[in-house]
Scaffold this motif. Structure first.
Motif, PDB file in Angstrom:
ATOM      1  N   ASN A 158     -13.768  -6.877   1.303  1.00 34.79           N
ATOM      2  CA  ASN A 158     -12.328  -6.777   1.522  1.00 34.79           C
ATOM      3  C   ASN A 158     -11.905  -6.631   2.979  1.00 34.79           C
ATOM      4  O   ASN A 158     -10.830  -7.085   3.363  1.00 34.79           O
ATOM      5  N   PHE A 184      -8.697  -5.309   9.019  1.00 31.72           N
ATOM      6  CA  PHE A 184      -7.644  -5.752   8.110  1.00 31.72           C
ATOM      7  C   PHE A 184      -8.188  -5.749   6.687  1.00 31.72           C
ATOM      8  O   PHE A 184      -9.212  -6.381   6.390  1.00 31.72           O
ATOM      9  N   ASP A 185      -7.517  -5.016   5.810  1.00 34.21           N
ATOM     10  CA  ASP A 185      -7.937  -4.911   4.419  1.00 34.21           C
ATOM     11  C   ASP A 185      -7.235  -5.996   3.591  1.00 34.21           C
ATOM     12  O   ASP A 185      -6.025  -5.946   3.379  1.00 34.21           O
ATOM     13  N   LYS A 186      -7.976  -6.953   3.114  1.00 35.85           N
ATOM     14  CA  LYS A 186      -7.395  -8.061   2.352  1.00 35.85           C
ATOM     15  C   LYS A 186      -6.882  -7.625   0.986  1.00 35.85           C
ATOM     16  O   LYS A 186      -5.984  -8.257   0.431  1.00 35.85           O
ATOM     17  N   SER A 187      -7.420  -6.553   0.459  1.00 34.71           N
ATOM     18  CA  SER A 187      -6.993  -6.079  -0.857  1.00 34.71           C
ATOM     19  C   SER A 187      -5.761  -5.178  -0.787  1.00 34.71           C
ATOM     20  O   SER A 187      -5.092  -4.958  -1.788  1.00 34.71           O
ATOM     21  N   ASN A 188      -5.485  -4.666   0.421  1.00 34.61           N
ATOM     22  CA  ASN A 188      -4.332  -3.774   0.601  1.00 34.61           C
ATOM     23  C   ASN A 188      -3.754  -4.003   2.000  1.00 34.61           C
ATOM     24  O   ASN A 188      -4.147  -3.347   2.963  1.00 34.61           O
ATOM     25  N   HIS A 189      -2.823  -4.950   2.107  1.00 31.87           N
ATOM     26  CA  HIS A 189      -2.295  -5.338   3.413  1.00 31.87           C
ATOM     27  C   HIS A 189      -1.551  -4.222   4.124  1.00 31.87           C
ATOM     28  O   HIS A 189      -1.402  -4.240   5.349  1.00 31.87           O
ATOM     29  N   ASP A 190      -1.069  -3.263   3.384  1.00 31.52           N
ATOM     30  CA  ASP A 190      -0.306  -2.162   3.983  1.00 31.52           C
ATOM     31  C   ASP A 190      -1.207  -1.034   4.492  1.00 31.52           C
ATOM     32  O   ASP A 190      -0.741  -0.124   5.172  1.00 31.52           O
ATOM     33  N   LYS A 191      -2.468  -1.110   4.153  1.00 31.76           N
ATOM     34  CA  LYS A 191      -3.397  -0.060   4.562  1.00 31.76           C
ATOM     35  C   LYS A 191      -3.650  -0.135   6.067  1.00 31.76           C
ATOM     36  O   LYS A 191      -3.988  -1.193   6.607  1.00 31.76           O
ATOM     37  N   LYS A 192      -3.499   0.993   6.750  1.00 31.47           N
ATOM     38  CA  LYS A 192      -3.724   1.050   8.191  1.00 31.47           C
ATOM     39  C   LYS A 192      -5.111   1.615   8.472  1.00 31.47           C
ATOM     40  O   LYS A 192      -5.416   2.748   8.097  1.00 31.47           O
TER      41      LYS A 192
END
Length: 223
Positions: A158, A184-192
């Motif tokens: 991810n 960059f987390d592809k499974s959670n775009h809002d994750k910082k």
């Protein structure tokens, strides 16, 4: 008594063949002269040609089809431009992979007589990771006596990792100056996910030719 008509015919034929032979001889002389001139004009010193290619000075000035990127820049500040070349990895089958993963890099020092091989590294740019999709090598950016290799990999399925590997030229040596990663987390775009940067103080004096993908990936486990 020989018939005058026959005698006259033989006489004319002998003149004809004599002229034809002279004309052919003249043509051969011209051809031989042209060949001599051609050989003089196209004479190539094979020893000089081999030395030139070994120094990185191809007879053709254009980028080779085996080259992914070429940078011409005065890296060591001596007033003579140097050269960085990134090459295709022809051991891979996929055309995209050949231009983006595990690519050889060579650095040539500029001299008054041309480019001479200075440093090389075949293990720095990320390898293909079949567990995830990433872009691999993307660019080299140069500023003064620094250059940065930009490439992308991933640490799991991810999370994509944009890596920035910066080197500094010091006199006749090239050292790893800084390494940074952005995530960059592809499974959670809002994750910082906080970026990480390792500087030379943390890295130690690592020469360009000794830096490798395995070392860079181990840095993620360090604080």
């Amino acid at each position: 008594m020989i018939n005058l008509k026959i005698f006259y015919s033989i006489f004319l034929l002998s003149i004809f063949f004599s002229c034809k032979q002279n004309k052919q001889a003249d043509q051969m002389a011209v051809i031989n002269m042209d060949l001599k001139n051609l050989k003089r004009q196209q004479k190539i010193d094979l020893k000089d040609l081999v030395k030139s290619i070994a120094k990185g000075n191809s007879p053709e000035s254009k980028i080779s089809v085996a080259t992914v990127q070429e940078i011409i820049h005065d890296l060591n500040g001596d007033g003579i431009k140097d050269k960085i070349e990134v090459y295709k990895n022809t051991s891979l089958n996929d055309k995209f992979d050949q231009e983006h993963f595990h690519l050889p890099i060579k650095i040539f020092k500029g001299t008054n007589s041309g480019f001479e091989l200075w440093k090389e590294n075949n293990n720095l740019i990320y390898s293909v990771d079949n567990t995830c999709a990433s872009e691999g090598f993307s660019n080299i950016v140069v500023k003064n006596n620094y250059f940065t290799i930009e490439a992308q990999t991933c640490y799991d399925y991810n999370v994509l990792v944009n890596g920035f590997t910066t080197f500094k030229i010091e006199n006749n040596e090239i050292f790893l100056y800084k390494y940074g990663e952005e995530y960059f987390d592809k499974s959670n775009h809002d994750k910082k996910i906080p970026s990480k940067v390792w500087i030379q103080k943390n890295l130690g004096k690592i020469k360009f030719q000794d830096a490798n993908e395995s070392f860079l990936k181990k840095l993620k486990n360090k604080n």
